[in-house]
Design an enzyme around this catalytic site. Sequence first.
Site, short mmCIF file in Angstrom:
data_model
loop_
_atom_site.label_atom_id
_atom_site.label_comp_id
_atom_site.label_asym_id
_atom_site.label_seq_id
_atom_site.Cartn_x
_atom_site.Cartn_y
_atom_site.Cartn_z
CB CYS A 328 20.76 -50.59 15.41
SG CYS A 328 21.10 -48.82 15.34
CG HIS A 550 24.15 -49.82 12.16
ND1 HIS A 550 22.85 -50.10 12.51
CD2 HIS A 550 24.74 -51.04 11.93
CE1 HIS A 550 22.64 -51.39 12.49
NE2 HIS A 550 23.79 -51.98 12.15
#
Length: 632
Positions: A328, A550
């Site tokens: 990510c 994230h």
Amino acid sequence: MDEEHPRSEASINNRSLLRQLLGIEDLYRNNKVQKCPLKTLLEIIVNHHMERLKCEKITSNEVDSSQKASSDSTPTHNKVESFDVFDNSKETKLRTSLQSLPTCDATNTPQLASSQDNLGNSVKEPEKSSSIPETMQQSRNNRIRRGMMAGPIPQESNRKRQSRKVEVSQSVLRKEEETQVGLLMPGSHQKSQESSLAEICSADYSIPERIHSEDSFEKRRPNIPKTREVKLKPKIDDLNSSEMVLDDIDDDDNDDGSDLPKGFLQKTTLEHNYAAHPVDRRTAMELKVVLLGSGLNNFNIEWRSQGFTFSETHDLRYGIVQKKGGPCGVLASVQACLLKNLLFENTESCNTGLQRIRPSNSMRRKCLILALAEILWKAGEEKQAMVAIHSGNDRFTSAGHYKSDEVLEKVMCVSVNDIKDLQLLLEHYIDRFQTGMLGCFLLTISAVLSRSIEKVKEDMDVPTTALIGNHGYCTQELVNLLLCGRAVSNVFDNDVELDSGNGNMTLLKGIKSRCDVGFLSLFEHYNICKVGAYLKSPCYPIWVVCSESHFSVLFGLQRELLTCEDKCHEFDLYYYDGLANQQEEIRLTVSVGTSTSSCQNPDSDLIPPLELCIRTRWNDALVCWNDTEPIL
């Protein structure tokens, strides 16, 4: 059919008329009396031709055996068979004529002489007629020995090949008549004989050679339609490389380049100036150590299956879709750079406002190319860049402390020294990054090699740090390498020296200058790290957000929101998370000012982490989710 091709008076509207016009009424009646009659006219026609070919094969085999028996006692006359004795079938005449043609081999002069002798014999005996068995099929072995047969004789062909046979046989007939007339005209015999042989040879060049047997013809149809062109061997001095062509290229290839993509010819020319080399075992070992921590570790499936594919949701066409967790940080960094090119550096689009984040396929593809080029060029200190390309072929094998993963063994590296060449190279290979499964992996490899493995280690506070951490997550060093061009371990401004005692100083490396794209972190809210002004106030209102392990992207459409620091103002920010299977646009309205402090939710447990990240940039900001469910 009635709309596209309406019926007319000349149309055939019933099967009876169709049978009459095709002349197959007898075949139709014979089929009806069979025990298991065929159901369609097409089957009847095909069956008829198959039976005829079967009979011709049997007749040909019988003639072969009888000819072998007679060849021991009777000399074989080398001549071109007479065609007027066959009244059975035009196709049989053509086949017989082709079987009797001498094959002209430009590199074999004895064959040429033999063919001339054969033709001469036929001229000397023009009135001698042969029996039907003699003219239908000569001995195969004799023809091979005399050089009259260079390969398998086609027994079945399509219309295109039949037309070529017709042209060859007509030329033979015409030349045969001329040579016979030459007997009555002194001095014309040699000339007509040579011209006849020359035309036979030139016509025979375009006859396609049937490689496989009839039984395998339908299976191997794609490999059959090839034509062999025989040319005289030129002198070495007469060769001109600019005029050389390949004879075995199909005619339907893009010879004129009209179907090639725009700029392809220019890219192909530039590629000759690129320095390309495969990744060797030593480099692959060092890459694995700096990326994974050890040469025995392998890239997981999340990294090996992630490319830069776009969302097809109408309001999110700018977004890159993430399949699984792990890379990510790379995707968010590319997404941020793509948005910078799409929103603020795109001079070709006349769209304004929200229309800018709904790009066409070609526009978002172009912005992706520019974003990848910008990341690699920045990693190479704006002097050079390396592009990793998956070649599909192994360049080395695993040995020692290196464990093969079927990825690095197939990588080729291309070096460029100009940003324009880099953009052209990426444009040429963009499909391998965008739709290929290794796009995210290839960009990471390219960024490390552009920076160089040695400098990446020097950038880190601890040189043994891996760029890909536990569970395949991106570390801060990797995100900084993509955003700022240096794999530093911290997000504060400049470097910081810490006194570790005993007179030893520890150097912590940070961001050296203001970045184009910024960075916000939830860790700052918990006082775990400090994000400096170089990342909080970037050149463009775009931020990579680190929240709950994230990375995602937060961006605005107006650059003015970066300059209104001390005023009470309100602005919109857009949030995109490629992993969240986002199906709608998330627009956040941010209100900044003293009047908003009383409206905040006192229960911090119910405040979305994204709002906490935003408040590390705008203190006491109030965030409105505009009827979108808050992300907790």
